[in-house]
Scaffold this motif. Structure first.
Motif, PDB file in Angstrom:
ATOM      1  N   GLU A   1      12.871  87.688  44.371  1.00  0.00           N
ATOM      2  CA  GLU A   1      14.261  87.571  43.903  1.00  0.00           C
ATOM      3  C   GLU A   1      14.694  88.873  43.224  1.00  0.00           C
ATOM      4  O   GLU A   1      15.801  89.379  43.435  1.00  0.00           O
ATOM      5  CB  GLU A   1      14.391  86.408  42.906  1.00  0.00           C
ATOM      6  CG  GLU A   1      15.828  86.191  42.436  1.00  0.00           C
ATOM      7  CD  GLU A   1      15.950  85.356  41.169  1.00  0.00           C
ATOM      8  OE1 GLU A   1      14.910  84.980  40.588  1.00  0.00           O
ATOM      9  OE2 GLU A   1      17.095  85.123  40.734  1.00  0.00           O
ATOM     10  N   PHE A   2      13.786  89.456  42.424  1.00  0.00           N
ATOM     11  CA  PHE A   2      14.100  90.703  41.721  1.00  0.00           C
ATOM     12  C   PHE A   2      14.328  91.837  42.733  1.00  0.00           C
ATOM     13  O   PHE A   2      15.253  92.638  42.579  1.00  0.00           O
ATOM     14  CB  PHE A   2      12.964  91.053  40.762  1.00  0.00           C
ATOM     15  CG  PHE A   2      13.217  92.300  39.957  1.00  0.00           C
ATOM     16  CD1 PHE A   2      14.097  92.283  38.878  1.00  0.00           C
ATOM     17  CD2 PHE A   2      12.587  93.497  40.267  1.00  0.00           C
ATOM     18  CE1 PHE A   2      14.343  93.434  38.128  1.00  0.00           C
ATOM     19  CE2 PHE A   2      12.816  94.660  39.523  1.00  0.00           C
ATOM     20  CZ  PHE A   2      13.694  94.614  38.448  1.00  0.00           C
ATOM     21  N   ASP A   3      13.482  91.893  43.765  1.00  0.00           N
ATOM     22  CA  ASP A   3      13.666  92.940  44.785  1.00  0.00           C
ATOM     23  C   ASP A   3      15.042  92.822  45.435  1.00  0.00           C
ATOM     24  O   ASP A   3      15.713  93.816  45.675  1.00  0.00           O
ATOM     25  CB  ASP A   3      12.616  92.812  45.897  1.00  0.00           C
ATOM     26  CG  ASP A   3      11.219  93.157  45.396  1.00  0.00           C
ATOM     27  OD1 ASP A   3      11.115  93.700  44.281  1.00  0.00           O
ATOM     28  OD2 ASP A   3      10.254  92.848  46.112  1.00  0.00           O
ATOM     29  N   ALA A   4      15.436  91.574  45.732  1.00  0.00           N
ATOM     30  CA  ALA A   4      16.682  91.375  46.471  1.00  0.00           C
ATOM     31  C   ALA A   4      17.903  91.533  45.574  1.00  0.00           C
ATOM     32  O   ALA A   4      18.910  92.107  45.972  1.00  0.00           O
ATOM     33  CB  ALA A   4      16.678  89.992  47.111  1.00  0.00           C
TER      34      ALA A   4
ATOM     35  N   TYR B   1      18.418  89.981  35.685  1.00  0.00           N
ATOM     36  CA  TYR B   1      18.789  90.491  34.351  1.00  0.00           C
ATOM     37  C   TYR B   1      19.740  89.507  33.668  1.00  0.00           C
ATOM     38  O   TYR B   1      19.618  89.223  32.484  1.00  0.00           O
ATOM     39  CB  TYR B   1      19.469  91.863  34.442  1.00  0.00           C
ATOM     40  CG  TYR B   1      18.590  92.976  34.984  1.00  0.00           C
ATOM     41  CD1 TYR B   1      17.273  93.130  34.564  1.00  0.00           C
ATOM     42  CD2 TYR B   1      19.083  93.885  35.916  1.00  0.00           C
ATOM     43  CE1 TYR B   1      16.478  94.158  35.068  1.00  0.00           C
ATOM     44  CE2 TYR B   1      18.293  94.911  36.418  1.00  0.00           C
ATOM     45  CZ  TYR B   1      16.992  95.038  35.997  1.00  0.00           C
ATOM     46  OH  TYR B   1      16.216  96.039  36.498  1.00  0.00           O
ATOM     47  N   GLN B   2      20.681  88.999  34.454  1.00  0.00           N
ATOM     48  CA  GLN B   2      21.681  88.074  33.898  1.00  0.00           C
ATOM     49  C   GLN B   2      21.019  86.797  33.378  1.00  0.00           C
ATOM     50  O   GLN B   2      21.330  86.320  32.294  1.00  0.00           O
ATOM     51  CB  GLN B   2      22.671  87.706  34.991  1.00  0.00           C
ATOM     52  CG  GLN B   2      24.097  87.786  34.546  1.00  0.00           C
ATOM     53  CD  GLN B   2      25.025  87.804  35.760  1.00  0.00           C
ATOM     54  OE1 GLN B   2      24.581  87.658  36.901  1.00  0.00           O
ATOM     55  NE2 GLN B   2      26.307  87.985  35.510  1.00  0.00           N
ATOM     56  N   ARG B   3      20.081  86.279  34.182  1.00  0.00           N
ATOM     57  CA  ARG B   3      19.417  85.040  33.773  1.00  0.00           C
ATOM     58  C   ARG B   3      18.566  85.263  32.520  1.00  0.00           C
ATOM     59  O   ARG B   3      18.593  84.476  31.577  1.00  0.00           O
ATOM     60  CB  ARG B   3      18.531  84.518  34.914  1.00  0.00           C
ATOM     61  CG  ARG B   3      18.124  83.081  34.703  1.00  0.00           C
ATOM     62  CD  ARG B   3      17.217  82.525  35.764  1.00  0.00           C
ATOM     63  NE  ARG B   3      15.996  83.279  35.907  1.00  0.00           N
ATOM     64  CZ  ARG B   3      15.639  83.925  37.019  1.00  0.00           C
ATOM     65  NH1 ARG B   3      16.411  83.895  38.083  1.00  0.00           N
ATOM     66  NH2 ARG B   3      14.501  84.585  37.074  1.00  0.00           N
TER      67      ARG B   3
ATOM     68  N   GLU C   1       7.968  85.136  32.137  1.00  0.00           N
ATOM     69  CA  GLU C   1       8.098  85.017  33.586  1.00  0.00           C
ATOM     70  C   GLU C   1       7.881  86.397  34.192  1.00  0.00           C
ATOM     71  O   GLU C   1       8.283  87.412  33.621  1.00  0.00           O
ATOM     72  CB  GLU C   1       9.453  84.427  33.992  1.00  0.00           C
ATOM     73  CG  GLU C   1      10.666  85.225  33.623  1.00  0.00           C
ATOM     74  CD  GLU C   1      11.942  84.665  34.282  1.00  0.00           C
ATOM     75  OE1 GLU C   1      12.175  85.018  35.443  1.00  0.00           O
ATOM     76  OE2 GLU C   1      12.678  83.897  33.627  1.00  0.00           O
ATOM     77  N   PRO C   2       7.182  86.437  35.345  1.00  0.00           N
ATOM     78  CA  PRO C   2       6.942  87.744  35.971  1.00  0.00           C
ATOM     79  C   PRO C   2       8.264  88.370  36.409  1.00  0.00           C
ATOM     80  O   PRO C   2       9.120  87.681  36.971  1.00  0.00           O
ATOM     81  CB  PRO C   2       6.050  87.425  37.171  1.00  0.00           C
ATOM     82  CG  PRO C   2       6.014  85.955  37.310  1.00  0.00           C
ATOM     83  CD  PRO C   2       6.633  85.320  36.110  1.00  0.00           C
ATOM     84  N   LEU C   3       8.430  89.669  36.120  1.00  0.00           N
ATOM     85  CA  LEU C   3       9.687  90.334  36.489  1.00  0.00           C
ATOM     86  C   LEU C   3       9.732  90.633  37.990  1.00  0.00           C
ATOM     87  O   LEU C   3      10.761  90.480  38.631  1.00  0.00           O
ATOM     88  CB  LEU C   3       9.830  91.639  35.691  1.00  0.00           C
ATOM     89  CG  LEU C   3      11.131  92.401  35.926  1.00  0.00           C
ATOM     90  CD1 LEU C   3      12.318  91.638  35.357  1.00  0.00           C
ATOM     91  CD2 LEU C   3      11.085  93.800  35.323  1.00  0.00           C
TER      92      LEU C   3
ATOM     93  N   TRP D   1      14.753  97.059  49.870  1.00  0.00           N
ATOM     94  CA  TRP D   1      14.558  97.773  48.609  1.00  0.00           C
ATOM     95  C   TRP D   1      13.077  97.902  48.311  1.00  0.00           C
ATOM     96  O   TRP D   1      12.279  97.031  48.672  1.00  0.00           O
ATOM     97  CB  TRP D   1      15.242  97.010  47.463  1.00  0.00           C
ATOM     98  CG  TRP D   1      16.734  97.016  47.588  1.00  0.00           C
ATOM     99  CD1 TRP D   1      17.510  96.027  48.123  1.00  0.00           C
ATOM    100  CD2 TRP D   1      17.633  98.061  47.207  1.00  0.00           C
ATOM    101  NE1 TRP D   1      18.843  96.385  48.095  1.00  0.00           N
ATOM    102  CE2 TRP D   1      18.947  97.637  47.537  1.00  0.00           C
ATOM    103  CE3 TRP D   1      17.470  99.318  46.621  1.00  0.00           C
ATOM    104  CZ2 TRP D   1      20.074  98.410  47.291  1.00  0.00           C
ATOM    105  CZ3 TRP D   1      18.594 100.093  46.379  1.00  0.00           C
ATOM    106  CH2 TRP D   1      19.876  99.648  46.716  1.00  0.00           C
ATOM    107  N   ARG D   2      12.721  98.977  47.633  1.00  0.00           N
ATOM    108  CA  ARG D   2      11.338  99.112  47.160  1.00  0.00           C
ATOM    109  C   ARG D   2      11.076  98.074  46.091  1.00  0.00           C
ATOM    110  O   ARG D   2      11.999  97.627  45.408  1.00  0.00           O
ATOM    111  CB  ARG D   2      11.150 100.505  46.555  1.00  0.00           C
ATOM    112  CG  ARG D   2      10.754 101.520  47.571  1.00  0.00           C
ATOM    113  CD  ARG D   2      10.971 102.912  47.060  1.00  0.00           C
ATOM    114  NE  ARG D   2      10.133 103.259  45.931  1.00  0.00           N
ATOM    115  CZ  ARG D   2      10.182 104.448  45.332  1.00  0.00           C
ATOM    116  NH1 ARG D   2      11.025 105.362  45.758  1.00  0.00           N
ATOM    117  NH2 ARG D   2       9.406 104.712  44.302  1.00  0.00           N
TER     118      ARG D   2
END
Ligand code: HEM
Length: 475
Positions: free
Chosen positions: A29-32, A38-40, A23-25, A407-408
């Motif tokens: 969702e990752f930005d937010a 990481y948990q998932r 899955e793409p990191l 966030w960046r």
């Protein structure tokens, strides 16, 4: 400790990285909320997960013990990009945005003796600035406080003793640019565009390649400039420590140091300010107790600015966590994910002795960890910048709710694009006068003063020349 066990070859049944669905990191969702991602991943795959980074599969190392193994075991986990099988076989897209930075061959991407020699050069060149008793160290310390005061004074002069500000564009970024100019002995014209190019490279934006080229060219010019006109600066001391360095190689080393000094240290300032502003109780307590070093440790634990560290490449097939990593595979050790372990498992046996905030991986670990002189310098800059900041304000409040902070987006840095706040200064704030600390033997020269004033004029334009990002976000 669940360390990796060297093994001659991976069992045939274990799936190779390239064969796994990933899955793409880098998603919104990752930005937010990278912590949730990481948990998932951890729940799905265990401490090592296959992820896609802009279309390229990478092992993301999430568990604290596994991250420590990767950082510390230099003979198994190589830094030299030539170990990367996908690249060696020509299977990386040539315009893959993260490649530009990795193709800049400098100390970070060297192994063993070549790496140790480069570190000795750095150590010797940074040493004088580390020591508060040396003229260079004293002057740098005084300069950081002075720059912080000047920036608050500029804010007061331009916006008033109460108003709105973006602490990124109007405090941390110009502050670190001023420090870089001073430490590297840069000509004044190095500006915000350079910082932005470093961002573009690290975040893997579409123009990462040209941005990397521009920044490298600027640092190569600086190397040539200081070779012709040596001064009491890091660039000149690098040449003194290793006169064999070509302008191109020194330019590459300066480039990488500028990433840490500008972008990473700047982020650490902003992340620490944010932790205090959003009411992180332990960070606040250490700040009010005057334990600024502890404040930084706590902020680094909550939110390490180098969230995911540089790639390492497996020298041999090896078991790591629940997976087999094959020789030439790429892994990215995640400090941010590993810190969740530290925070979750508390006093578990996994973290050697009693957990201390110093167990954080904000500085890395092992042979490539942030050099001690650089750590001291980074810590000094962050503590002065944060300490000085709160000296000047009676009230500072973020204008955005925590879950709307911008966030960046990128795999390496967890940093804010901006930190908009509403502020009130203590009194009318520091005046824009010459309040420079002096010590006759080390007082800044006239030309250094002129340089600072020229830089401040440029920064004034940069900070206030147009609608600021904070105004855009203040609502
Ligand atoms: C608060 C500020 C800083 C933080 C959080 C920080 C963090 C780090 C981290 C995590 C690494 C290891 C990365 C990895 O292994 O992939 C590193 C390496 C490094 N840092 Fe820092 N750093 C900071 C400030 C600085 C400063 C001010 C300088 C130089 C002026 C600097 C120079 C370096 C260098 C040269 C390396 C590479 C070491 C090697 O590969 O052997 N850092 N830093």
């Amino acid at each position: 400790m669940d360390a990796a066990h060297p093994h001659p070859t991976a069992p045939a049944a274990s799936p190779p990285l390239g064969s796994l669905p990933v899955e793409p990191l880098l998603t919104s969702e990752f930005d937010a909320d990278p912590g949730a991602v990481y948990q998932r991943l951890r729940r799905t795959y265990g401490p090592v997960a296959p992820v896609g980074l802009m279309g390229v599969p990478v092992w993301l190392v999430l568990g604290y013990p596994q991250v420590m193994e990767v950082l510390r075991n230099e003979s198994q986990w190589r830094r030299d990009i030539r170990y990367w099988r996908t690249r060696a076989e020509g299977r990386l897209p040539p315009d893959w945005p993260l490649l530009a930075g990795y193709e800049v061959r400098q100390m970070m991407f060297m192994d063993e003796e070549e790496h140790r020699a480069a570190r000795r050069t750095h150590h010797s060149a940074l040493g004088p600035f580390q020591n508060a008793r040396s003229p260079e160290g004293w002057e740098l310390r005084a300069a950081v406080s002075r720059y912080a005061d000047e920036l608050v004074a500029l804010l007061a002069a331009e916006t008033g003793s109460a108003g709105f500000a973006d602490l990124g564009a109007q405090y941390s970024r110009p502050l670190l640019l001023m420090v870089t100019t001073k430490l590297f002995g840069c000509p004044v014209e190095f500006g915000d565009e350079l910082v932005m190019d470093l961002w573009r490279m690290l975040d893997g934006g579409p123009d990462a390649g040209p941005a990397t080229g521009r920044a490298l060219a600027a640092f190569t010019r600086l190397a040539a400039h200081r070779r012709a006109r040596p001064g009491d600066d890091f660039t000149s001391y690098m040449l003194l420590a290793d006169p064999e360095l070509s302008d191109e190689q020194l330019g590459r080393e300066l480039f990488m140091n500028a990433v840490y000094l500008n972008d990473i240290t700047g982020n650490m300032v902003l992340n620490t300010l944010l932790e205090v502003l959003r009411g992180n109780a332990t960070v606040r307590r250490s700040l009010s107790a005057g334990q600024l070093g502890e404040t930084v440790n706590r902020a680094a634990l909550a939110n390490p600015p180098v969230a995911n560290m540089c790639f390492r490449f497996a020298a041999r097939d090896v078991r790591l966590g629940d997976v087999w990593v094959r020789a030439g595979d790429v892994v990215s050790p995640s400090a941010a994910a590993a810190h969740r372990d530290l925070l979750d498992i508390g006093h578990s046996h996994l973290v050697d002795s009693a957990v201390s905030t110093r167990a954080h991986l904000g500085w890395g670990a092992g042979q490539h960890q942030c050099p001690s002189a650089a750590r001291e310098l980074g810590g000094l800059i962050v503590t002065s910048a944060v300490g000085r900041f709160f000296d000047h304000f009676t009230k500072v409040e973020p204008t955005l709710p925590h879950d709307q902070l911008p966030w960046r987006s990128g795999p390496v840095v967890r940093g804010l694009r901006l930190l908009p706040v509403r502020y009130e200064l203590t009194g009318s704030g520091p005046a824009l006068t010459d309040r420079r600390p002096t010590r006759s033997s080390t007082a800044p020269s006239h030309s250094a003063d002129r340089q600072t004033k020229g830089l401040l004029a440029a920064l004034r334009k940069l900070m206030f020349g147009g609608r600021t990002a904070s105004q855009d976000h203040a609502g």
